[in-house]
Design an enzyme around this catalytic site. Sequence first.
Site, mmCIF file in Angstrom:
data_model
loop_
_atom_site.group_PDB
_atom_site.id
_atom_site.type_symbol
_atom_site.label_atom_id
_atom_site.label_comp_id
_atom_site.label_asym_id
_atom_site.label_seq_id
_atom_site.Cartn_x
_atom_site.Cartn_y
_atom_site.Cartn_z
ATOM 1 N N ASP A 38 0.815 -1.219 0.000
ATOM 2 C CA ASP A 38 0.000 0.000 0.000
ATOM 3 C C ASP A 38 0.846 1.265 0.000
ATOM 4 O O ASP A 38 0.357 2.348 -0.333
ATOM 5 C CB ASP A 38 -0.940 0.021 1.210
ATOM 6 C CG ASP A 38 -2.034 -1.024 1.106
ATOM 7 O OD1 ASP A 38 -2.446 -1.330 -0.031
ATOM 8 O OD2 ASP A 38 -2.469 -1.538 2.148
ATOM 9 N N MET A 93 -5.799 -2.618 -5.550
ATOM 10 C CA MET A 93 -5.809 -2.472 -4.100
ATOM 11 C C MET A 93 -5.456 -1.051 -3.668
ATOM 12 O O MET A 93 -4.711 -0.351 -4.342
ATOM 13 C CB MET A 93 -4.844 -3.459 -3.451
ATOM 14 C CG MET A 93 -5.353 -4.882 -3.396
ATOM 15 S SD MET A 93 -4.175 -5.978 -2.554
ATOM 16 C CE MET A 93 -5.133 -7.485 -2.458
ATOM 17 N N GLY A 94 -5.984 -0.660 -2.504
ATOM 18 C CA GLY A 94 -5.721 0.656 -1.935
ATOM 19 C C GLY A 94 -6.956 1.169 -1.234
ATOM 20 O O GLY A 94 -7.872 1.663 -1.876
ATOM 21 N N GLU A 100 -9.591 0.506 -5.030
ATOM 22 C CA GLU A 100 -10.744 -0.137 -4.401
ATOM 23 C C GLU A 100 -11.414 0.738 -3.344
ATOM 24 O O GLU A 100 -12.590 0.545 -3.026
ATOM 25 C CB GLU A 100 -10.316 -1.459 -3.757
ATOM 26 C CG GLU A 100 -9.318 -1.286 -2.614
ATOM 27 C CD GLU A 100 -8.857 -2.600 -1.995
ATOM 28 O OE1 GLU A 100 -9.394 -3.658 -2.379
ATOM 29 O OE2 GLU A 100 -7.961 -2.557 -1.131
#
Length: 365
Positions: free
Chosen positions: A88, A132-133, A189
């Site tokens: 991340d 993702m995130g 996301e």
Amino acid sequence: MGKEAAYELSLLLNTPSSALGSCRYKLKDYEEDETDYKRILEIFQKYDVRYFFYNGGNDSMDTCNKISKYMQHVGYECRVMGVPKTIDNDLYGTDHCPGFPSAARYIISTCMELYLDARVYDTPMICIVEIMGRHAGWLAASAAAATYTGFGPDLIYLPETDFDVDNFIADVKEVYDDNNGKVFVAVSEGIHDKTGKLISEYGNETEMVDSFGHKQLGGLAQTLVSILKDHFPGTKIRGIEFSLLQRCASHAASQTDISESFEAGRVAVEYAVHGISDKMVGFRRKTDEDGNYKCEIKLIDLDACANTEKKVPLEWINAAGNGMRKPYIDYLLPLIQGDPKIPMQNGLPRFANLKKIKAKPPRKK
């Protein structure tokens, strides 16, 4: 670890870190409930653990900080060091985090491949990739490096800015008309509207949370596909979720990331042996006389980095909130350099095969 074969340990450099195992467990403050801490202290005393290294992201640094403070509270001599590792890239105090560059490299190369695949036919096609995130969009932003090569997303949306559905539809329509019906979108996301509601929850309310209270994300790409269907009748709209692939694709790792990750662990041990404790290892970006990228090690107080998120600077996001500016590309490109020499066997990567022999308490003198 000392009982493992040296060659198997060397293979960890090119093996997904999940080979070592992991956990998701939130410690309460010891002032509130000391139960877990007493058990941890009991184990430390049983095995004479005097050095504790904890590897992970925000939640992990919170755990590391709590254990460090408790050991100081009870007077147990133990040097505690945090070692960053999160794709991340949202840990406070460090220029970047081990794991992020390799995950970004996977995202970039995969987006480049998808770009070509989505344009193989003459028919219109809208492709939405979910990356993702949760609160920080570093990974989704990395797709901009694919765009930089000429083979990437037309639109990129991060959680650093509010997402407006009407503006999104207008953005897609503009690109659709300009590109003969071809549109490639990358979304983090965790994108949300101006009220803070996750877009992935539109029409899909869920209360599922993990042990840290974080809502389980996913399904955003399909949500956006549903939103666009009424506005683009007859157009194929595909939603793709990278999911776990982006965090375990060791074949796409950058050598820069591997080298810096190893250095972070080595320096953490070195500092601890020399009496340093209650710190996290961090990276400081430098350039040499020729303007080339260099990475230096610094130490950060665990108090400062625990549960503190570092987000993508707003000045690196374009004014429309649907793409990245060049400073982000300049930040990212040095981190994804270098092709690791991956040990192969029968045409496949040879991963570490650990015996995971359990430790035994030291003999009493």
